[in-house]
Design a protein around this motif. Structure first.
Motif, PDB file in Angstrom:
ATOM      1  N   ASP A   1     -32.010 -15.908  -2.552  1.00 47.66           N
ATOM      2  CA  ASP A   1     -32.549 -16.033  -3.906  1.00 47.66           C
ATOM      3  C   ASP A   1     -33.928 -15.372  -3.918  1.00 47.66           C
ATOM      4  O   ASP A   1     -34.900 -15.944  -3.418  1.00 47.66           O
ATOM      5  N   GLN A   2     -34.013 -14.181  -4.467  1.00 45.87           N
ATOM      6  CA  GLN A   2     -35.245 -13.408  -4.404  1.00 45.87           C
ATOM      7  C   GLN A   2     -36.410 -14.090  -5.104  1.00 45.87           C
ATOM      8  O   GLN A   2     -37.572 -13.931  -4.706  1.00 45.87           O
ATOM      9  N   GLU A   3     -36.125 -14.841  -6.148  1.00 45.61           N
ATOM     10  CA  GLU A   3     -37.199 -15.502  -6.888  1.00 45.61           C
ATOM     11  C   GLU A   3     -37.837 -16.637  -6.087  1.00 45.61           C
ATOM     12  O   GLU A   3     -39.004 -16.973  -6.284  1.00 45.61           O
ATOM     13  N   ALA A   4     -37.049 -17.237  -5.187  1.00 43.50           N
ATOM     14  CA  ALA A   4     -37.559 -18.372  -4.403  1.00 43.50           C
ATOM     15  C   ALA A   4     -37.838 -18.006  -2.954  1.00 43.50           C
ATOM     16  O   ALA A   4     -38.252 -18.854  -2.167  1.00 43.50           O
TER      17      ALA A   4
ATOM     18  N   GLU B   1     -36.635 -12.372   4.964  1.00 42.29           N
ATOM     19  CA  GLU B   1     -36.674 -13.161   3.742  1.00 42.29           C
ATOM     20  C   GLU B   1     -35.809 -14.411   3.912  1.00 42.29           C
ATOM     21  O   GLU B   1     -34.745 -14.354   4.536  1.00 42.29           O
TER      22      GLU B   1
ATOM     23  N   SER C   1     -34.565 -18.198   1.710  1.00 38.50           N
ATOM     24  CA  SER C   1     -34.616 -19.103   0.561  1.00 38.50           C
ATOM     25  C   SER C   1     -33.771 -20.334   0.870  1.00 38.50           C
ATOM     26  O   SER C   1     -32.911 -20.310   1.757  1.00 38.50           O
TER      27      SER C   1
END
Length: 249
Positions: A150-153, A215, A217
């Protein structure tokens, strides 16, 4: 019909464990791969013989399911068996048992052959697989893809590829990606959660000296388990993806 079964016992050393005093998953993966390599050597198709063909084995995907991770000084039995192979892929299963014969970990790996100089995947050489007495099939084993980050988180950590991150294939060792994925979650998360499964898909090689971005999440699932999604990027290209499930302690 699957191929020949091979097993080996192993006493877990304290230095093979992490801060929880349980064997680390990257170390366990290395031990399992060592055992499969030992089988190949005993069948006279070990890494040295494969290298004489200008080839090496590479892992494309690994699925690990955990009942429990054994602790330091426990003796485990690692059992491995090739399941099948086709023109481009071979499939192998690993099972880890404790001293009481209880199943601790089950792992499935998808392997391919790489031309060492061209750095490209090639067709499986039948004579290097035949001694395992493994079934030849035209079927592909469809393994699920890891969950997407989840790129936003997502949180991102940069790592530089060091000398000891590289293996004999001259690229980052498969277990090292697990090191990065676990480290990105932080010590407190790992100490307070129990790992239940891992799904790792290897996409592109990473070489010595590269800087990679890891990255990660997290999200809570309906059954209360926590799903963590991971991605390694190298110069804007995805090199490896993974997802893990955890139970809160």
């Amino acid at each position: 019909m699957s191929g020949l079964i091979y097993e080996q016992k192993h006493r877990i050393k304290y230095y093979e464990c992490d801060a929880t005093k349980k064997i680390s998953v990257p170390m366990l993966l290395n031990i399992m791969l060592y055992v499969s390599g030992k089988q190949g050597k005993l069948l006279n198709v070990g890494d040295d013989v494969v290298a004489q063909h200008g080839l090496s084995w590479i892992i494309l995907q690994t699925e690990i399911n955990v009942e429990r991770l054994p602790k330091a000084n426990e003796e485990i039995t690692v059992v491995t068996q090739p399941q099948s192979y086709n023109k481009f892929f071979t499939y192998r299963e690993f099972k880890v048992y404790d001293e009481a014969g209880e199943l601790c970990v089950t792992t499935h790996c998808t392997f391919a052959m790489m031309d060492f100089n061209k750095r490209k995947m090639v067709r499986i050489v039948d004579e290097l697989v035949a001694p395992y007495e493994v079934e030849v099939t035209k079927k592909l084993v469809r393994t699920p893809k890891p969950e997407i980050v989840d790129q936003e988180a997502a949180k991102t950590i940069d790592y530089r590829v060091r000398y000891l991150d590289i293996d004999a294939n001259q690229h980052v060792n498969n277990a090292k990606y697990l090191d990065w994925f676990l480290d990105s979650l932080g010590l407190e998360f790992i100490k307070n959660h129990e790992l239940k499964s891992i799904n790792v898909k290897y996409e592109k090689e990473v070489s010595y000296g590269n800087w990679v971005q890891c990255e990660a999440s997290q999200k809570v699932q309906e059954d209360g388990r926590i799903l963590t999604a991971h991605q390694i990027n190298n110069d804007g290209i995805t090199s490896c993806e993974a997802s893990m499930t955890w139970l809160p302690l």
